[in-house]
Design a protein around this motif. Structure first.
Motif, PDB file in Angstrom:
ATOM      1  N   ARG A 199       2.552 -19.998 -79.330  1.00 22.65           N
ATOM      2  CA  ARG A 199       2.805 -19.104 -80.463  1.00 22.65           C
ATOM      3  C   ARG A 199       4.229 -18.574 -80.422  1.00 22.65           C
ATOM      4  O   ARG A 199       4.923 -18.539 -81.441  1.00 22.65           O
ATOM      5  CB  ARG A 199       1.813 -17.938 -80.475  1.00 22.65           C
ATOM      6  N   VAL A 243       5.889 -19.918 -83.716  1.00 25.57           N
ATOM      7  CA  VAL A 243       5.890 -18.839 -84.710  1.00 25.57           C
ATOM      8  C   VAL A 243       7.112 -17.947 -84.536  1.00 25.57           C
ATOM      9  O   VAL A 243       7.912 -17.782 -85.465  1.00 25.57           O
ATOM     10  CB  VAL A 243       4.576 -18.019 -84.638  1.00 25.57           C
ATOM     11  N   THR A 283       4.653 -20.187 -89.929  1.00 26.18           N
ATOM     12  CA  THR A 283       3.648 -19.194 -90.298  1.00 26.18           C
ATOM     13  C   THR A 283       2.249 -19.697 -89.952  1.00 26.18           C
ATOM     14  O   THR A 283       1.848 -20.768 -90.422  1.00 26.18           O
ATOM     15  CB  THR A 283       3.725 -18.921 -91.820  1.00 26.18           C
TER      16      THR A 283
END
Length: 137
Positions: A19, A23, A29
């Motif tokens: 992540r 991200v 997203t």
């Protein structure tokens, strides 16, 4: 059976680290975040699913482990050579291993970086018709 791919699932050692990379680092997203899984839309009808290795093995089966690079790459095509260099530099700024981009004999310009689990992403400028079909409008 329709000719398409809906999900690309990668078994990852640490979903939180993935992540941070995808991200927080690349700026993608999430579509869905749940315990042990992170899903990111990467195309109109394609989801990249980053799944905890242990949970992956529990459902799918034992993961084969060997030395070297996995025998596949994921590719992200861009519209210019400069964009190739920019994405590779972004990966380097996130502490990832990234090769210098090179002009290829088929007319393209590509380089590679590794995600936190060593999955190789090809960043490519492909001036031909096939390369143009995968770029967003």
């Amino acid at each position: 059976m329709d000719q398409r791919i809906s999900f690309i699932t990668l078994a990852v050692a640490d979903v939180a680290a993935s992540r941070v990379f995808y991200v927080d680092g690349l700026g993608w997203t999430p579509e869905l975040e749940a315990d042990g899984v992170l899903m990111i839309r990467v195309g109109e009808h394609v989801i990249l699913s980053l799944w905890d290795r242990d949970e992956f093995e529990e459902e799918v089966g034992r993961i084969a482990v060997a030395d070297g690079v996995a025998p596949f790459t994921l590719a992200h095509n861009v519209a210019t050579r400069e964009e190739v260099d920019g994405v590779l530099e972004l990966a380097r700024s996130l502490g990832r291993e990234a090769s210098p981009a090179q002009a290829r004999e088929w007319g393209g310009y590509t380089g590679y970086f590794a995600d936190p689990d060593g999955v190789r992403w090809e960043i490519a400028y492909n001036p031909g018709p096939v390369g143009q079909t995968v770029l967003p409008d």
